[in-house]
Design a protein around this motif. Structure first.
Motif, PDB file in Angstrom:
ATOM      1  N   GLN A  17       0.820  -1.217   0.000  1.00 33.26           N
ATOM      2  CA  GLN A  17       0.000   0.000   0.000  1.00 33.26           C
ATOM      3  C   GLN A  17       0.851   1.263   0.000  1.00 33.26           C
ATOM      4  O   GLN A  17       1.943   1.288   0.571  1.00 33.26           O
ATOM      5  CB  GLN A  17      -0.908   0.023   1.226  1.00 33.26           C
ATOM      6  CG  GLN A  17      -1.920  -1.093   1.222  1.00 33.26           C
ATOM      7  CD  GLN A  17      -2.841  -1.032   2.422  1.00 33.26           C
ATOM      8  OE1 GLN A  17      -2.499  -0.509   3.477  1.00 33.26           O
ATOM      9  NE2 GLN A  17      -4.042  -1.567   2.249  1.00 33.26           N
ATOM     10  N   ASP A  19       1.115   4.925   1.518  1.00 36.40           N
ATOM     11  CA  ASP A  19       0.586   5.555   2.725  1.00 36.40           C
ATOM     12  C   ASP A  19      -0.059   6.893   2.353  1.00 36.40           C
ATOM     13  O   ASP A  19      -0.103   7.271   1.173  1.00 36.40           O
ATOM     14  CB  ASP A  19       1.662   5.680   3.814  1.00 36.40           C
ATOM     15  CG  ASP A  19       2.751   6.689   3.506  1.00 36.40           C
ATOM     16  OD1 ASP A  19       2.609   7.509   2.560  1.00 36.40           O
ATOM     17  OD2 ASP A  19       3.768   6.679   4.231  1.00 36.40           O
ATOM     18  N   ASP A  20      -0.581   7.605   3.350  1.00 33.26           N
ATOM     19  CA  ASP A  20      -1.303   8.855   3.105  1.00 33.26           C
ATOM     20  C   ASP A  20      -0.427   9.947   2.491  1.00 33.26           C
ATOM     21  O   ASP A  20      -0.943  10.903   1.920  1.00 33.26           O
ATOM     22  CB  ASP A  20      -1.927   9.369   4.408  1.00 33.26           C
ATOM     23  CG  ASP A  20      -3.019   8.438   4.919  1.00 33.26           C
ATOM     24  OD1 ASP A  20      -3.570   7.654   4.110  1.00 33.26           O
ATOM     25  OD2 ASP A  20      -3.316   8.486   6.132  1.00 33.26           O
ATOM     26  N   LYS A  21       0.878   9.811   2.612  1.00 38.61           N
ATOM     27  CA  LYS A  21       1.802  10.800   2.057  1.00 38.61           C
ATOM     28  C   LYS A  21       2.394  10.363   0.723  1.00 38.61           C
ATOM     29  O   LYS A  21       3.337  10.971   0.228  1.00 38.61           O
ATOM     30  CB  LYS A  21       2.932  11.085   3.062  1.00 38.61           C
ATOM     31  CG  LYS A  21       2.424  11.742   4.330  1.00 38.61           C
ATOM     32  CD  LYS A  21       3.563  12.044   5.270  1.00 38.61           C
ATOM     33  CE  LYS A  21       3.026  12.711   6.540  1.00 38.61           C
ATOM     34  NZ  LYS A  21       4.108  13.004   7.483  1.00 38.61           N
ATOM     35  N   GLY A  22       1.839   9.308   0.135  1.00 37.03           N
ATOM     36  CA  GLY A  22       2.307   8.847  -1.171  1.00 37.03           C
ATOM     37  C   GLY A  22       3.638   8.118  -1.116  1.00 37.03           C
ATOM     38  O   GLY A  22       4.389   8.109  -2.087  1.00 37.03           O
ATOM     39  N   ARG A  23       3.904   7.473   0.000  1.00 39.17           N
ATOM     40  CA  ARG A  23       5.138   6.709   0.139  1.00 39.17           C
ATOM     41  C   ARG A  23       4.839   5.224   0.070  1.00 39.17           C
ATOM     42  O   ARG A  23       3.762   4.789   0.459  1.00 39.17           O
ATOM     43  CB  ARG A  23       5.820   7.022   1.482  1.00 39.17           C
ATOM     44  CG  ARG A  23       6.234   8.470   1.616  1.00 39.17           C
ATOM     45  CD  ARG A  23       6.765   8.762   2.985  1.00 39.17           C
ATOM     46  NE  ARG A  23       5.721   8.490   3.989  1.00 39.17           N
ATOM     47  CZ  ARG A  23       5.760   8.935   5.232  1.00 39.17           C
ATOM     48  NH1 ARG A  23       6.779   9.650   5.654  1.00 39.17           N
ATOM     49  NH2 ARG A  23       4.789   8.645   6.086  1.00 39.17           N
ATOM     50  N   ARG A  95      10.977   3.716   3.170  1.00 36.36           N
ATOM     51  CA  ARG A  95       9.887   4.130   2.277  1.00 36.36           C
ATOM     52  C   ARG A  95      10.427   5.053   1.187  1.00 36.36           C
ATOM     53  O   ARG A  95      11.329   5.839   1.422  1.00 36.36           O
ATOM     54  CB  ARG A  95       8.813   4.864   3.062  1.00 36.36           C
ATOM     55  CG  ARG A  95       8.191   4.028   4.162  1.00 36.36           C
ATOM     56  CD  ARG A  95       7.325   4.865   5.055  1.00 36.36           C
ATOM     57  NE  ARG A  95       8.142   5.915   5.681  1.00 36.36           N
ATOM     58  CZ  ARG A  95       7.768   6.646   6.717  1.00 36.36           C
ATOM     59  NH1 ARG A  95       6.587   6.463   7.260  1.00 36.36           N
ATOM     60  NH2 ARG A  95       8.558   7.577   7.216  1.00 36.36           N
ATOM     61  N   THR A 109      -3.610   4.255  -6.487  1.00 39.28           N
ATOM     62  CA  THR A 109      -4.422   4.509  -5.307  1.00 39.28           C
ATOM     63  C   THR A 109      -3.729   3.831  -4.130  1.00 39.28           C
ATOM     64  O   THR A 109      -2.552   3.492  -4.222  1.00 39.28           O
ATOM     65  CB  THR A 109      -5.861   3.974  -5.494  1.00 39.28           C
ATOM     66  OG1 THR A 109      -5.806   2.566  -5.724  1.00 39.28           O
ATOM     67  CG2 THR A 109      -6.561   4.672  -6.655  1.00 39.28           C
ATOM     68  N   LYS A 110      -4.417   3.623  -3.063  1.00 41.33           N
ATOM     69  CA  LYS A 110      -3.802   3.058  -1.856  1.00 41.33           C
ATOM     70  C   LYS A 110      -3.214   1.674  -2.085  1.00 41.33           C
ATOM     71  O   LYS A 110      -2.090   1.377  -1.678  1.00 41.33           O
ATOM     72  CB  LYS A 110      -4.820   3.025  -0.723  1.00 41.33           C
ATOM     73  CG  LYS A 110      -4.226   2.573   0.600  1.00 41.33           C
ATOM     74  CD  LYS A 110      -5.211   2.714   1.731  1.00 41.33           C
ATOM     75  CE  LYS A 110      -4.589   2.384   3.052  1.00 41.33           C
ATOM     76  NZ  LYS A 110      -3.901   3.480   3.691  1.00 41.33           N
ATOM     77  N   ASN A 111      -3.967   0.791  -2.734  1.00 41.71           N
ATOM     78  CA  ASN A 111      -3.514  -0.587  -2.941  1.00 41.71           C
ATOM     79  C   ASN A 111      -2.747  -0.705  -4.253  1.00 41.71           C
ATOM     80  O   ASN A 111      -3.281  -0.412  -5.327  1.00 41.71           O
ATOM     81  CB  ASN A 111      -4.699  -1.549  -2.936  1.00 41.71           C
ATOM     82  CG  ASN A 111      -5.360  -1.594  -1.583  1.00 41.71           C
ATOM     83  OD1 ASN A 111      -4.697  -1.649  -0.554  1.00 41.71           O
ATOM     84  ND2 ASN A 111      -6.677  -1.541  -1.575  1.00 41.71           N
TER      85      ASN A 111
END
Length: 155
Positions: A17, A19-23, A95, A109-111
């Protein structure tokens, strides 16, 4: 994944995945083979391509070594590739921060799923990769690989 002489071969797939910060974390098995300073760029199939530094230099940069600076099409191609390229660097937690423009360009996206593609790694949005796989006719692809024709089967 196998290192064979001067050829590094990537295979397999790993689901992970952003993460919320695009890592994201490049799977350790791939990361080990990518070595120092691998290069990542947006591919033509809505995914990120990740090459070892050596293979990027040889296979990507090398294609432009003798290009004519007055060749408009070649200049556009260089812009498209090199403006969507970044060196893959990791923070202390392992990361890699992706450029937000690359995330958007590739529809991540996230996944995500990282797959081995022989000489490089591809990072796909999981749903996009699933659609891509469903659109393929593996019997036909394998038949082309083996040089044989495909028998039609009744449904």
């Amino acid at each position: 994944m196998v290192g064979k002489g001067s050829i590094t071969v990537f295979y397999g797939q790993f689901h992970h995945q952003l993460d919320d910060k695009g890592r994201l974390r490049i799977p350790p098995a791939f990361r080990k083979l990518l070595g120092d300073n691998p290069m990542m760029f947006c591919g033509i199939e809505n995914c990120l391509y990740v090459y070892t530094r050596e293979d990027f230099t040889k296979n990507v940069e090398g294609r432009f070594a003798d290009s004519d600076i007055l060749d408009i099409d070649m200049n556009e191609l260089k812009r498209a590739i090199f403006s969507s390229t970044q060196e893959l660097t990791e923070d202390k937690q392992g990361r890699t921060a992706l450029n937000p423009a690359f995330i958007e360009m590739c529809g991540l996206t996230k996944n995500v799923i990282s797959i081995g593609a022989m000489d490089h790694v591809e990072i796909w949005d999981e749903e996009e990769y699933k659609k891509h796989r469903e659109s393929l006719d593996f019997k036909k692809i394998l038949a082309q690989f083996s040089g044989r024709s495909v028998r039609k089967t009744e449904q």
